[in-house]
Design a protein around this motif. Structure first.
Motif, PDB file in Angstrom:
ATOM      1  N   ASN A 179       1.026   4.837  -5.714  1.00 16.74           N
ATOM      2  CA  ASN A 179       0.535   6.331  -5.219  1.00 16.74           C
ATOM      3  C   ASN A 179       0.445   7.309  -6.214  1.00 16.74           C
ATOM      4  O   ASN A 179      -0.596   8.361  -6.439  1.00 16.74           O
ATOM      5  CB  ASN A 179       1.293   6.810  -4.045  1.00 16.74           C
ATOM      6  N   CYS A 210      -2.387   6.547  -8.921  1.00 12.72           N
ATOM      7  CA  CYS A 210      -3.777   6.905  -8.363  1.00 12.72           C
ATOM      8  C   CYS A 210      -3.935   8.409  -8.433  1.00 12.72           C
ATOM      9  O   CYS A 210      -4.784   8.867  -8.698  1.00 12.72           O
ATOM     10  CB  CYS A 210      -4.005   6.254  -7.104  1.00 12.72           C
ATOM     11  N   THR A 211      -2.862   9.123  -8.099  1.00 10.04           N
ATOM     12  CA  THR A 211      -3.074  10.526  -8.063  1.00 10.04           C
ATOM     13  C   THR A 211      -3.017  10.996  -9.380  1.00 10.04           C
ATOM     14  O   THR A 211      -3.974  11.948  -9.908  1.00 10.04           O
ATOM     15  CB  THR A 211      -1.477  10.980  -7.421  1.00 10.04           C
ATOM     16  N   GLU A 226       5.366   3.763  -3.866  1.00 10.95           N
ATOM     17  CA  GLU A 226       5.424   5.065  -4.502  1.00 10.95           C
ATOM     18  C   GLU A 226       4.795   5.292  -5.911  1.00 10.95           C
ATOM     19  O   GLU A 226       3.915   6.248  -6.183  1.00 10.95           O
ATOM     20  CB  GLU A 226       6.610   5.918  -4.070  1.00 10.95           C
ATOM     21  N   HIS A 240      -6.958   4.704  -4.112  1.00  6.47           N
ATOM     22  CA  HIS A 240      -6.116   3.821  -4.002  1.00  6.47           C
ATOM     23  C   HIS A 240      -6.269   2.642  -3.586  1.00  6.47           C
ATOM     24  O   HIS A 240      -5.685   1.589  -4.059  1.00  6.47           O
ATOM     25  CB  HIS A 240      -5.202   4.682  -2.863  1.00  6.47           C
ATOM     26  N   SER A 248       0.730  -1.404  -0.116  1.00  8.09           N
ATOM     27  CA  SER A 248       0.144  -0.084  -0.051  1.00  8.09           C
ATOM     28  C   SER A 248       0.749   1.307   0.211  1.00  8.09           C
ATOM     29  O   SER A 248       0.260   2.069  -0.357  1.00  8.09           O
ATOM     30  CB  SER A 248      -0.869   0.118   1.314  1.00  8.09           C
ATOM     31  N   GLU A 249       1.990   1.036   0.433  1.00  9.09           N
ATOM     32  CA  GLU A 249       3.008   2.349   0.494  1.00  9.09           C
ATOM     33  C   GLU A 249       3.762   2.335  -0.915  1.00  9.09           C
ATOM     34  O   GLU A 249       4.499   3.463  -0.755  1.00  9.09           O
ATOM     35  CB  GLU A 249       3.816   2.407   1.748  1.00  9.09           C
TER      36      GLU A 249
END
Length: 66
Positions: A45, A48-49, A42, A55, A39-40
């Protein structure tokens, strides 16, 4: 080339997201029958951004076929 600046920005966001998706580390579990994504991560992330997707949903559906 005649592409509007707003369309160029959208194209660049999509290409950048695809490149981040290619760098994502998918880890095999249970002798290759299942997988998971941290989940962390990068790259997840950033993906998704850039695309504006949730996420947790993306993390789930990258590892499930249905």
């Amino acid at each position: 080339v005649g592409v509007k600046e707003s369309h160029q920005t959208t194209i660049f966001r999509i290409i950048a997201a695809i490149l981040h998706l290619g760098n994502l580390e998918i880890q095999a579990e249970r002798d290759g029958d299942a997988c998971s994504v941290l989940s962390e991560d990068e790259h997840l992330n950033n993906f998704c951004t850039l695309l504006g997707v949730e996420h947790s949903q993306m993390q789930h559906w990258l590892c499930h076929r249905k």
